[in-house]
Structures are given as structure tokens and as C-alpha cells.
Motif scaffolding. Sequence first.
Motif, PDB file in Angstrom:
ATOM      1  N   ALA A 216       0.729  -1.195   0.584  1.00  0.00           N
ATOM      2  CA  ALA A 216       0.096   0.126   0.112  1.00  0.00           C
ATOM      3  C   ALA A 216       1.113   1.206   0.201  1.00  0.00           C
ATOM      4  O   ALA A 216       2.082   1.605   0.561  1.00  0.00           O
ATOM      5  N   SER A 217       0.017   2.437  -0.918  1.00  0.00           N
ATOM      6  CA  SER A 217       0.855   3.729  -0.765  1.00  0.00           C
ATOM      7  C   SER A 217       1.510   3.883   0.553  1.00  0.00           C
ATOM      8  O   SER A 217       2.249   4.801   1.169  1.00  0.00           O
ATOM      9  N   ASP A 218       0.393   4.404   1.327  1.00  0.00           N
ATOM     10  CA  ASP A 218      -0.273   4.901   2.706  1.00  0.00           C
ATOM     11  C   ASP A 218      -0.635   3.498   3.566  1.00  0.00           C
ATOM     12  O   ASP A 218      -2.017   3.292   2.995  1.00  0.00           O
ATOM     13  N   THR A 219      -0.021   3.675   4.559  1.00  0.00           N
ATOM     14  CA  THR A 219      -0.763   2.303   5.633  1.00  0.00           C
ATOM     15  C   THR A 219      -0.988   2.252   7.224  1.00  0.00           C
ATOM     16  O   THR A 219       0.426   3.340   8.070  1.00  0.00           O
ATOM     17  N   ASP A 220      -1.487   2.705   7.734  1.00  0.00           N
ATOM     18  CA  ASP A 220      -1.943   3.471   9.357  1.00  0.00           C
ATOM     19  C   ASP A 220      -0.714   2.305  10.653  1.00  0.00           C
ATOM     20  O   ASP A 220      -0.304   2.140  11.400  1.00  0.00           O
ATOM     21  N   GLY A 221      -0.505   0.963  10.032  1.00  0.00           N
ATOM     22  CA  GLY A 221       0.477  -0.520  10.310  1.00  0.00           C
ATOM     23  C   GLY A 221      -0.499  -0.990  10.472  1.00  0.00           C
ATOM     24  O   GLY A 221      -1.349  -1.331  10.280  1.00  0.00           O
ATOM     25  N   ALA A 222       0.083  -2.440  11.603  1.00  0.00           N
ATOM     26  CA  ALA A 222      -0.312  -3.307  11.951  1.00  0.00           C
ATOM     27  C   ALA A 222      -0.339  -3.141  13.064  1.00  0.00           C
ATOM     28  O   ALA A 222       1.198  -3.011  14.102  1.00  0.00           O
ATOM     29  N   LEU A 223      -0.783  -4.539  13.783  1.00  0.00           N
ATOM     30  CA  LEU A 223      -0.393  -4.991  15.232  1.00  0.00           C
ATOM     31  C   LEU A 223      -0.349  -6.720  15.875  1.00  0.00           C
ATOM     32  O   LEU A 223      -1.261  -7.272  14.624  1.00  0.00           O
ATOM     33  N   ALA A 224      -0.337  -6.474  16.867  1.00  0.00           N
ATOM     34  CA  ALA A 224      -0.293  -7.665  16.872  1.00  0.00           C
ATOM     35  C   ALA A 224      -1.327  -8.040  18.342  1.00  0.00           C
ATOM     36  O   ALA A 224      -0.248  -7.773  19.180  1.00  0.00           O
TER      37      ALA A 224
END
Length: 915
Positions: A216-224
Motif C-alpha cells: 500500500a502507498s500509505d498504511t496505518d501499520g499493523a499489530l499483533a
Amino acid sequence: MIDVSHVLPDHSERNVEEVENPRGRQHLISNQNRWSRAVFEFKDVASDRWYELSFRLNWDVQEKSRLVQDFASIGISFLADDGSAIDFAYVPGLTRTLIDPHSYYIPGPDYLERSNTSINSAKIRCAFFIPSPASRFTLSVRSWRNSHPFSIDEPELTPIALPEGIHREAASSSPLTLARVTRRSWEKLGNTPLWMRYGVVPGQRLVIRGQLINEASDTDGALARIVFRDASGAVVPPPYEDVQLSSDLGAFIEIPTHRKARRFTLELIPPGRAKSVEIGFQIRGDDPNVYLITPLELSLEDLLLEGLIEEGTADPAKFLEGVWRRLESPRGAGAEIFSFPDETLVGRQAHQEPITFDDRLRTVQHGALVQFSEGNLTLLNMPAWELPEAPVWTEDPFQSPAWRLEYQSLAWLCDIASDKAKKSLSRALELAVSWIQANPWGSPQDPLSTYPSCLARRAEALIRLVSVSRGVKGSVNARQQRILVSELVRHGFALAEIVGQNIFSHSILQVQTACALLAVSRSAPGFPLSSFWETIAVAQLKSAFDQLLGPDGAMMEQSLHAQLEIASLGLILLHHLGDGPEEREFRESLTSRLKKSLRRIVAVTDPSGLLPAFGEHPEGYHHASWLRRLLSAYGRPLLSDNALTEELSYPKGIRFIIDRGAGTVILRKYDQTAAWSFLAATFRGQHHENGHHDCSSFVYTAGGVRWIVDSGGSTLHEAAPARQYLLSSRAHNIAIPDRRTQLAGEGWIEAIHQLEHARAFRIGTNAHGANFAHARTYICLDDLSALAVFDRFRTVEGSADFEGLLHFGDRVAVALVNSGLVLGLHGRSKLRIVPHAIDGTFSGMEVCNGRCDMPGFLQGYASSGTGGLQPTNVLSYRFSGVGSVCGGMILAHNELGLRKILEHLKVQEVKALLQ
């Protein structure tokens, strides 16, 4: 004319000595120093296609390591366009390694093609697939086993194009497509967590390493998201140490995704009551173009084998004491901990059969197999050998790596222990203890004993020995029991590290080692690490079968023999999976895939019950008998499948099968007599270091006589130069242009035609590198009384000469009658072999048998079946042209068949195939 463009490296690191020569700058690399290397970077490369990498290697005139299989190493690290490194689990043409993410090993100088043996220089060529989203890579050429410094120059990268007239769409159903080539296990993340569960050890740090790919060109990140559970499955409420907590997400760990490829490490410290952890990966926001690369790498960083060995374990019986101390177990030290074998290793029922895989696999492969009798040991197909009273564990009576692997596995000790006499069990246990004491960890008597498959088999042998010893009271002294149990646990630690690192992804080794780890964990349910071992074993097995075995039953593995072994392990595994929801889902998926895979395997078995010898093909197996025993013991539920039972009935008559997924073409004529006929051709390319360069090779039987055979054999069972020969194009029935043996690559079906009582099909390949476009055409009579094999090569280099090879069965005599006729003779049967030029000139032929004047270029050999090579007849034929050439051989069992093939060559459809 094919279009060839070259990509030059953008720059090189200034970490090696450089000199100028007439060809340009040379990069000098020192000897036997793996950190001495020349580094280059290639930018702006297109992904999802094959490339040929080449450079010139110049070695010292005094070089001693001329016949090693790993003279130097090519290391590749793939990068996204922002420079972030991508951890591909598998790249066709390369091997997963530790020092570099992926490697290709350059063999010693005596294996390298060059115009004059007095020249100390050769062009190195290798091919590999560049998967998306990689758009650049770094190249490291390293010192490995070279005795003297060497230099390299002229590095360049060339894309390998499809042959003229063939578009990617036309090959979309072939293994050339991305899914077939890489079969990657990437999980697309969304707002719903992707949950994974693992066993934990309270208080011991669990480290999970992985990577996210952000397209993606822009993303808010991921989490576990993190959830610990106790032994009953109830949630252990947060907070957890070093883990964030929120009211809507619960416990979680942030994973930034600001780069295209983001490596991450999660470190979890389980609370006191925790027995398992569930980790749920998801993205923040709504952009779904974020992928998690699986399987994850898992380890207990404070319980690695290297650290445990350092705790003073010269006495193998004391290894467990160090483990208990590290675990801070109340069992502490002393003899008291060795209630452990009674309670947890073999179960509370003394005669409970352990869960193992290797012995069950050997039983379905060979039936009842006696390896030890009257003091003599008989391993593989070797002669009986008298076992010494006190082995030193360096024995190698037959100079055979295969025998050594079998010997060091200790699996044969179970044959001794199975004797009802107590003295036999005592002898087996004494030998096991002798091996353990002679092989302290890190100092093996025979380095092959540490090979992963050997280690896995030995772990299961230890399980069976301890189990048998429990069934005979008073037969084992306490010290022997302590040593055996301690060594078994130590093998468990080693297997957990091998399996958890994913080094053997997309390989049968991953299945073998994960099965052994599962067996160890199930044999010791009360050991604190058993739950952790079991969960990573099951996770890795699920991943391994997803990678190796597609939903349609097609396997990534080149070798049909290995495919049957993988399917066998899968069926045995089905009987040992638990009843939890994850394992039930795995069982259903695996059952469906195995059913389809077995259909494919049965379909390509010849009427005598053997699989074609493509790829790795160890001798001494009867595959139809193997299949019968396998299905009888473990596959009865599959027999409800009508398609499988139809294949197992082996219908009479003529059968033509093209299996694009397996890369195999089969034509057979079978009427339940000894005069059956069979043709098998492969268009699977070489993808890994133990793969054979046999793309477009074939085997041919007519009238019950095996006329054209493959050299067979297993490179794991041979040492150089026999190993290098069996891998090479010279050991297979293929065509070699301009003395350039095959590289890694693929093949595909380009055309199929039904003729009058005959069939024709054309195979395209890219295995000959960037400068040659290749197609092989087969024209076969339906009754297989005759066939023709033609190769066409096109090149940008002017000369288009090629050499073709035909390997004959060991009982076939070959007579070179004249320049236009060769006869194959077997009893009263005769095979006529006639050269035929389509475009270009026939340049002659010769018969070779057992040529060994140049160890690096053996010719005229086949696997002997008892280790090593045996001489055999090989026909070499040559055609020459300029820019393009097409020619081949007609093989006819009778004169009528020869005339029919010549008539078919006049048909317009066939003429078009040969253009």
C-alpha cells in the motif's frame, strides 16, 4: 532471433582488492574465508521472471580444491524498491542459507566448462527466478572452500525470455506461472485478526520473528494481539510483561509498516499459569495490501542448544540436569529427575506404542526388512557387513555416503532390540550409549551424522529404543536410561531449532524434521517444552504441505520418488493429528490434497510398478508395492474416491496423460502381458541444489525392453564427482547447446496434436539460459513401436550447434552400424536409431561407455544401485546450424514403425511443430 539485453551492476563495495586487466576491473577474493567477498548491486530489475547471472571466474594455477562441489558461493539478497530486504522462504534456482538469504554454490574448477583445460578461467552461469515485489538485489561472491585466492570480473544479469511466438498467456497453465514457481505462503491481513497458537514455557522468553510486506502507498501499520491461556484453555488475564493494553483491542504489540518490507521481532514472556499463547495479526485502518510472510520463525532464546551445551555437559547423562536448572524446575538435580522417563517419555502404560514416522515409512516402502542377522549388518542394497564388537562410529566399509547416513541414523538398532532375547536388547542399548558417548554435541565422529534427515531418524530410533526397554523389566540399568533420555531430549532441542528457523522450507527435509519433532514432543508430554515443540511442529508441517502440495495435488518437488515419500509421510501424519479445531482443519485440507496427489503418482507409474527416474531417484524400491502397502495401512478412507480407484485399477489399452502441474507427459500401452510399452517425458526444471538438470528428458520402453533409461541415483547418497555427474545434464536424455549444460528453469507444453494412430507434442523450455530459445518435439505412435525426438535451438550467438544424449538400459548392447544407423540389441529384440535433420546439418554420433579420464566430465555412467556409478552405453549425436538448428533421432522397434514416423514427418501439422 531472440532479443537479449544485459543489466550491469550499479556499484560494488570497496571491501576487496581490485586490479585492472584487459577485460576491465577484477575483484580478488581470498581463500577459505567466508567473509572475503565481492559485493555488487543490481537495480531496476523486473520481477516475476527468470534471469541468468554470469561472470568470469579466474582461479590460481596451484588451486587444490578442484573437485569440490562448493568451491565458492554466490549470495543473493532481494530488495524492494525502497531498499528494504525481503525474506522469501523459497526462490527457484537458489538455496535458502544463513550467511546469505539465498545462495548458489559454484563447483570446483574441474567441473567448469571451458574451451581448453589449460586455461585457468571459466564463465560462471546460474539462473534464478526473481519474485515480486523485489526490484533489486545485492550479489555477494564469497570464498568458500577454495585453497587459493581467485578473482571475478564481467558480472552481468540477463533476463531469460520465453521462446519466439510463445506469450506468457499461452503458458499460463504451466509451472512457469508465479503460483507454480514460488507457491508462497503469504497471508493477506485485514481488520479481523489472523490467529496463530503456540505452546509456551512459563517464564521463558518466546521470540517470534517474521516479516510484513506492505504494497500500500500509505498504511496505518499493523499489530499483533496477544492472548495467553492456561492448561484448561481459559484466558490468563492481562496485563502481560512488555505488552500494551487497550480497552478495545486487549493486549497487543504495534508493528510499524512504513517500509515495503518490514522485519519484526516479538518477545513474549509468558505469565506463570500460561501454557499457550494466541497471536492475532491484523492491520490498522482499511488498506488491505499488507501481507504476513509465513511460517514465522520461533525460538526460546534462553533455551538454545548452544547455551545449554556450554553448561558443562561432557557427561551426556548430565545434559538434562542443566536443562532443569535453566528451567528452575523443582525437580532440580540428582537421580530424582529420572522418574521423568517413567512418567512422561513412554507414557504410564509400559507397552504403549510410541508415535513415530520413520519406521512406519520404511515399512510401507520395503515391507518387512531385516537389517541385522547373526552379527551382520545389511543396510540399503549393500552386502552384509560384520558389525564390530566396539564400533568407533567412523566406519565406512563401502565408501558410500548413503551407507554412512543409514548407519549413523541408528535406526537399525531397533532391529536388534526387537529380538525377544534380553541380551539383544542389551546389545542395542549398549551400542546406542556407545554412539552417544563417542559423539558429544558439536564434535561428531562422522559429519554426516548431523545431516537433518539423519538426525531426525536417530531421534525416532531413540524413542523406540526407550519404549522397547520399558517393556522388559530389569533389562536396562539406570545410567543407560539416563543417557538415552538425555540424548533424546537433546535431539528435541536440535530439531526445534532446525524446524523453527525455516531453513528447509519447500523441502522434504522440513517434513522429515517436523515429523520427528512431533514424535519427540508426543513421547514426552510432561516435559516442559513438549507443548512448544508440538505446536511449532504442527505449524511447520501445515506450512510445508501447503508449500509442497497444491490444492490440485501437484507437488513442487521435482522427483517422483520424493513425491511418493512426501505423500506417504502425509498419510501417516493424518493418523497422528489431534482433535483440536486447527488440526481438524489441517486434516481435511491435507486429505483432499493427498487424494489428488496419489492419483497423479499412480497414473505415471509404469506397468512394471516403477516411477520414472526423474530427479532424485534412489535405487532399491518397487513403487507399486510401496503404494499397495501404504494404502492398505493408512489410505483405506481414500479408496472411496472413484478417480483414485480407477487409476489403481490400471486400465488396459493405450493411455495418454499430460499433467501440466506435475510437468510430466505419459504414453503407455498395456495389455497385461510382458510386452508393454511406456514413454515418460518431463518438463520440470531444476529449482534447488539437489535438483537434476533433466528438463525435457525422457525414458522409453517398447516390447517390455527398457531401451532408453535415466541414470537414476540420489545425489544425497553420492560424493563428488559422482554427485556432480548425476546432477548434470550429461546424465540425462537431453540436448546441450554449445556445451552449455542446463541451468535452473522451467518447461511448458506449447502444442499437442492427434495424428493418425499417433500423437505429437512440443515442450518449450527456458533452462538453457538467456542466449538460447529451445523446444523439444515428440512424435509417438500410439502403440509406441516408434517415436521421434527433435530439438530446435535458436540463438543470437551465430553458431547453433547442439549435442543430444541417449542412455541405454544396462542389458542393451549398442552397435554403431554406419553414419546413419545405430542398433540397440536386447536378446531377440532390436531398436533402430536413425538421425534426421530438419534445419541444419547432422554432424555425427558416437557411443561412449564409462569415460572417466576427466573426473569433472564423466560420461557413460548410471547409478549402480549399491552406491557409486556403473558404466553404461550412451549415444551422443550432434547437429549444427547458424542462428537456428533442428534435428533429432527416430527410435523404431520395427521397420513398419520407422516408415510411419517418416510419413508423419511429411504432415503439415508436424512440419509446423518443428519450425
